[in-house]
Design a protein around this motif. Structure first.
Motif, mmCIF file in Angstrom:
data_model
loop_
_atom_site.group_PDB
_atom_site.id
_atom_site.type_symbol
_atom_site.label_atom_id
_atom_site.label_comp_id
_atom_site.label_asym_id
_atom_site.label_seq_id
_atom_site.Cartn_x
_atom_site.Cartn_y
_atom_site.Cartn_z
ATOM 1 N N ILE A 277 0.916 -1.287 -0.320
ATOM 2 C CA ILE A 277 0.115 -0.316 -0.162
ATOM 3 C C ILE A 277 1.286 0.846 0.050
ATOM 4 O O ILE A 277 1.868 1.519 0.330
ATOM 5 N N LEU A 278 0.364 2.118 -1.047
ATOM 6 C CA LEU A 278 1.269 3.719 -1.026
ATOM 7 C C LEU A 278 0.789 3.861 0.553
ATOM 8 O O LEU A 278 -0.319 4.324 0.974
ATOM 9 N N PRO A 279 1.423 4.403 1.383
ATOM 10 C CA PRO A 279 1.060 5.466 2.502
ATOM 11 C C PRO A 279 -0.118 5.897 2.327
ATOM 12 O O PRO A 279 0.294 6.996 1.348
ATOM 13 N N GLY A 280 0.013 5.662 3.770
ATOM 14 C CA GLY A 280 -1.611 7.526 3.674
ATOM 15 C C GLY A 280 -1.011 8.774 4.319
ATOM 16 O O GLY A 280 -1.574 9.335 4.755
ATOM 17 N N SER A 281 0.079 8.264 4.949
ATOM 18 C CA SER A 281 0.930 8.961 5.951
ATOM 19 C C SER A 281 2.326 9.524 5.367
ATOM 20 O O SER A 281 2.484 9.430 4.470
ATOM 21 N N GLY A 282 2.402 11.043 5.564
ATOM 22 C CA GLY A 282 3.852 11.589 5.189
ATOM 23 C C GLY A 282 3.695 12.637 4.125
ATOM 24 O O GLY A 282 3.089 12.432 3.631
ATOM 25 N N GLU A 283 4.876 11.532 3.443
ATOM 26 C CA GLU A 283 4.961 12.783 2.088
ATOM 27 C C GLU A 283 4.375 11.544 1.298
ATOM 28 O O GLU A 283 3.739 12.742 0.168
ATOM 29 N N TYR A 284 3.734 10.660 1.426
ATOM 30 C CA TYR A 284 3.560 9.666 0.597
ATOM 31 C C TYR A 284 1.655 9.815 0.403
ATOM 32 O O TYR A 284 1.243 10.401 -0.869
ATOM 33 N N ALA A 285 1.346 10.835 1.709
ATOM 34 C CA ALA A 285 0.167 11.843 1.386
ATOM 35 C C ALA A 285 -0.077 11.843 0.830
ATOM 36 O O ALA A 285 -1.453 12.711 0.155
ATOM 37 N N SER A 286 0.682 13.201 -0.108
ATOM 38 C CA SER A 286 0.910 13.875 -0.967
ATOM 39 C C SER A 286 1.156 13.592 -2.478
ATOM 40 O O SER A 286 1.368 14.307 -3.433
ATOM 41 N N TYR A 287 0.529 12.547 -2.143
ATOM 42 C CA TYR A 287 1.011 11.858 -3.439
ATOM 43 C C TYR A 287 0.620 12.549 -4.842
ATOM 44 O O TYR A 287 -0.388 12.887 -4.735
ATOM 45 N N ASN A 288 1.194 13.491 -6.200
ATOM 46 C CA ASN A 288 1.178 14.155 -7.241
ATOM 47 C C ASN A 288 0.602 14.949 -6.403
ATOM 48 O O ASN A 288 -0.208 15.620 -7.405
ATOM 49 N N GLY A 289 0.797 15.838 -5.372
ATOM 50 C CA GLY A 289 0.678 16.971 -5.569
ATOM 51 C C GLY A 289 -1.449 17.251 -4.855
ATOM 52 O O GLY A 289 -1.907 16.465 -4.411
ATOM 53 N N ALA A 290 -1.822 18.676 -4.985
ATOM 54 C CA ALA A 290 -3.532 18.800 -3.738
ATOM 55 C C ALA A 290 -3.957 17.475 -4.388
ATOM 56 O O ALA A 290 -4.044 17.832 -5.727
ATOM 57 N N GLY A 291 -4.586 17.259 -3.965
ATOM 58 C CA GLY A 291 -6.303 16.411 -4.230
ATOM 59 C C GLY A 291 -5.177 14.751 -5.057
ATOM 60 O O GLY A 291 -6.868 14.168 -5.330
ATOM 61 N N ASN A 292 -3.943 14.380 -4.545
ATOM 62 C CA ASN A 292 -3.946 13.645 -5.819
ATOM 63 C C ASN A 292 -3.944 12.840 -6.627
ATOM 64 O O ASN A 292 -4.683 11.838 -7.148
ATOM 65 N N PRO A 293 -4.530 13.961 -7.432
ATOM 66 C CA PRO A 293 -4.426 13.202 -9.061
ATOM 67 C C PRO A 293 -3.829 12.244 -9.489
ATOM 68 O O PRO A 293 -2.484 12.006 -8.534
ATOM 69 N N TYR A 294 -4.125 11.079 -10.446
ATOM 70 C CA TYR A 294 -3.655 10.038 -10.703
ATOM 71 C C TYR A 294 -2.904 10.447 -12.043
ATOM 72 O O TYR A 294 -2.598 11.272 -12.596
ATOM 73 N N SER A 295 -1.664 9.958 -11.967
ATOM 74 C CA SER A 295 -0.176 10.188 -11.849
ATOM 75 C C SER A 295 0.264 9.305 -13.348
ATOM 76 O O SER A 295 0.430 8.362 -12.976
#
Lengths: 361, 455
Positions: A277-295
């Protein structure tokens, strides 16, 4: 009267089928002759016409009019080619507008991109390009018997039934498109990758956006080997027992996937994990920026195959996978990376890493 | 006419060139925006990592090893982290035979002189391109003592008796016992340094002294440790994180730079108030405080606790008395106001002295302290007085020949110097070191309460 009953039955049958569209295989339609030839001869000329490079036009197995590469690697200017009236995805082409989801073997041969390199993709032997660096799939166990003679399908390939004497046979006829959640046969698996679940994009990502793409299936724990060959070796052929895309890659690159070789199921990993699982905390919570758009650069897999492509990513739920960083066939980057990890500009080289590792920029 | 024509052409060409440039710029900008939109790429902004010593594209990490790609750009993750412990089908050097935690190319931590950091931070057989990575001592970089022979981190941590090094095993024991998110997999170097944030100090010039224009910030507080690089920032780089902030209404006085009476630590500028020095007291007392019990393998005992709030060299009250006669830049009139930084006396990694006492202090050398306490003979030429090498850098008249401003009568002794426990010998060379009584938190003389702090 009998004829009328037949018509009524046929009509009813069609109606019933339309009630369950997801279960209807999008089978090959059209004339048999579009793909097959009875004698490979018409007016004295060979009917086998879809071949690649030095492949001959001699009669082919299953009376086919072409080979895998002959149909899917035409080297033309379009990523989807018309083959006897059928839109056929191209894995080898010079289309400047992009590539299909798996990538483009043309980068290996240098007919597209920044120059030929074995390291740019899976060096499929059918293309006739010798692998100069590797002697076996990296991370594979010994004995493997595969060497570097990988091909499109069959025992040494990826697609179809991966068993001696088998391959893609019959699967085009029974192909199931779209959402694949059964994955117990090649035809009902994602892209004929036997055992893999997923959601196939209808045009193989010829058109692509954050909401128009394949969806990959992942798990929250990688497979564990522990001497159990059955995680991949099935009597009906090699397949990942966890049905994931990363598990599928692991059937050849085992050490890069299984828990025994990546340091377990949680940090610290000894190899970059997949099917975690891509962690939901720390730096991973900001996956691809605000709103976590699919990269589309650093993709994720879903633990449940969705009905439609998702335009966002859910850290804490979605999954890291091999295809987060790599493309399946080839890219213009070393090691089939989705971005140029070898760029001389550091920020570019780590740009894909930063999609997940957002604080390492 | 011809000239006009040429002029017209020049203007026309210039306009054309300018227009073309504008077109190229516009196309480039639009292309980039389209690419960002199409691939949904967030523009990369130079952040903590790219500004760090490891992640800098000009002087960052770049591994040179057999089997390792030579074309990885400087600062790339792959120089430290091998994603699959395999490059082109084989493990690059150094080959340990199995992948290491965190995907590192070598074991994160094995012992005092063997861990991932020292694979590069050594001046001999370094995997950093060039084969030698020089990192200088604090006395060199801040003190300006450029003849300090210690020139790499591994060397600093390799010093054993009579010198000392910060014991990495002991650090590991402490930090993992705290709720600071360290585990048995952690590298004790990371107790003080965030490898994805730490900057060189001076920046990009590890073999140079600091200057005001080349400052970097190398440390992060262990108590704030997090694997989240956003959460575990540098210490000393921000407001409120300087020695001047710690001193508050009291006074931090920067020591002189080596051989100078006009420039000061840490950067050789004329700044003296600690506004350019990280608050090393807060940093060090994350561990070395009043509550943590820290066993020292080196000493074979627990370390003394430290309460810098009450210590005389800290924020505690210090009085001007007959023994007070201090050297510049310190002033007698300011006694009671001064707050020292730990780095004024101690190296962070190791030195040729006990307690990693610096080899240069307050602008001068030598500082040779190889005995903690007792009646051992001192260094040759300075009979029985080795701690005065250190203390004497700031406190005048510590030697017998200097008139000895030290109070003659120290309870429980009543007979003065010659028959006191301090100097009971008759050759004038019996040595009771300063450290016998003047150590961190001491308030006793040979077990008898003195009535006030003695350090």
């Amino acid at each position: 009267m009998i004829r009328l009953k037949c018509y009524i039955f046929l009509l009813a049958f069609i109606l019933v089928l339309t009630l369950f569209p997801a279960d209807i295989p999008a089978v090959i339609t059209g004339q048999c002759s579009e793909c097959h030839t009875m004698h490979n001869s018409q007016n004295g000329a060979a009917m086998v016409s879809y071949v690649f490079g030095a492949e001959t036009t001699d009669a082919k197995d299953y009376l086919l009019v072409g080979t895998c590469l002959g149909c899917h690697a035409q080297g033309g200017p379009s990523m989807v080619a018309n083959v006897n009236g059928i839109n056929t995805p191209q894995v080898y082409h010079t289309d400047a507008t992009g590539d299909l989801a798996g990538g483009n073997f043309a980068y290996i041969l240098g007919t597209k991109g920044s120059g030929a390199s074995d390291a740019k993709g899976h060096n499929v032997v059918d293309f006739g390009n010798l692998e100069d660096t590797l002697s076996s799939p990296p991370g594979h166990h010994d004995p493997d018997g595969i060497g570097v003679n990988i091909t499109c399908a069959g025992i040494a390939g990826c697609h179809g039934v991966r068993k001696s004497g088998s391959g893609i046979y019959g699967n085009h006829h029974r192909n199931v498109d779209g959402k694949l959640t059964t994955a117990d046969q090649a035809y009902n698996s994602y892209r004929f990758l036997t055992g893999v679940k997923g959601l196939e994009d209808a045009d193989w990502e010829k058109t692509i956006s954050v909401s128009d793409h394949n969806e990959y299936y992942g798990a929250n724990t990688p497979m564990t080997y522990s001497g159990n060959c059955n995680i991949c070796h099935n009597p009906s052929g090699i397949r990942p027992s966890n049905n994931t895309m990363s598990g599928f890659c692991g059937t050849c690159h085992r050490n890069f996937h299984v828990t025994d070789q990546i340091g377990g199921t949680s940090s610290p990993f000894t190899r970059h994990p997949t099917d975690v699982i891509l962690p939901g905390s720390g730096e991973y919570a900001s996956y691809n920026g605000a709103g976590n758009p699919y990269s589309l650069v650093a993709r994720i897999a879903r633990t449940t195959v969705p009905d439609v492509p998702g335009d966002t990513v859910n850290p804490g739920t979605d999954v890291v996978m091999c295809l987060s960083c790599h493309a399946a066939h080839a890219t213009d980057n070393a090691d089939m990376m989705r971005w140029n990890y070898k760029s001389s500009t550091l920020s570019t080289a780590i740009s894909g890493c930063n999609v997940c590792h957002t604080a390492k920029n | 006419m011809s000239r006009q024509y040429n002029k017209y052409n020049i203007v026309k060409n210039a306009c054309s060139f300018r227009n073309n440039c504008l077109k190229v710029m516009l196309v480039t900008i639009v292309s980039v925006l389209v690419l960002y939109a199409a691939y949904n790429i967030e523009p990369v902004v130079a952040g903590t990592y790219l500004n760090s010593a490891h992640g800098n594209s000009s002087y960052g990490v770049k591994r040179s090893a057999a089997g390792f790609p030579a074309d990885y750009t400087k600062g790339l993750c792959g120089h430290c982290h091998e994603q699959h412990a395999s490059v082109d089908g084989s493990e690059p050097e150094p080959i340990e035979g199995s992948p290491s935690s965190y995907g590192l190319f070598y074991s994160n931590y094995l012992n005092q002189t063997d861990n991932i950091c020292f694979q590069c931070h050594t001046d001999i057989s370094s995997y950093q391109t060039g084969g030698s990575l020089v990192n200088r001592s604090y006395s060199f970089r801040a003190g300006g003592w450029t003849v300090d022979p210690i020139n790499d981190v591994m060397e600093a941590f390799s010093i054993v008796s009579p010198g000392t090094s910060h014991n990495l095993d002991d650090i590991s024991t402490l930090v993992t016992s705290k709720s600071w998110n360290y585990t048995s997999d952690s590298n004790p170097c990371n107790a003080c340094h965030n490898p994805h944030a730490a900057q060189g100090d001076p920046v990009g010039s590890p073999n140079s002294v600091k200057s005001s224009g080349t400052r970097g910030w190398p440390v992060s507080r262990p108590s704030l440790h997090s694997k989240d690089n956003n959460a575990w920032g540098l210490w000393g780089d921000g407001s409120g994180e300087k020695m001047s902030d710690y001193a508050g209404l009291l006074k931090y006085q920067a020591p002189y730079r080596y051989n100078s009476t006009t420039t000061y630590e840490p950067d050789g500028s004329t700044t003296q108030d600690g506004t350019n020095l990280a608050d090393y007291v807060t940093f060090c007392t994350d561990c070395h405080n009043t509550t943590n019990t820290i066993y020292s393998t080196t000493l074979g005992r627990n370390l003394r606790t430290i309460n810098w709030v009450t210590a005389k060299h800290g924020k505690g009250a210090a009085v001007l008395d007959s023994a007070s006669d201090i050297s510049p830049p310190y002033q007698d009139a300011q006694l009671g106001n001064y707050v020292l930084a730990c780095t004024d006396c101690h190296e962070p990694h190791g030195s040729s002295n006990v307690f990693f006492i610096r080899g240069e202090v307050n602008g001068s050398v030598p500082v040779t302290v190889i005995t903690e306490a007792g009646t051992n003979n001192g260094p040759i030429g300075r009979c029985n007085s080795e701690w005065t090498y250190l203390c004497g850098k700031c406190h005048k008249r510590l030697g017998a020949s200097d008139g000895h401003a030290h109070p003659a009568y120290i309870p429980p002794d009543t007979g003065g110097c010659s028959d006191a426990a301090c100097h009971s010998g008759d050759d004038g060379c019996i040595y009771t070191s300063c450290g016998t009584c003047h150590y961190h938190e001491s308030d006793t003389v040979f077990g008898t309460p003195y009535g006030e702090k003695l350090f």
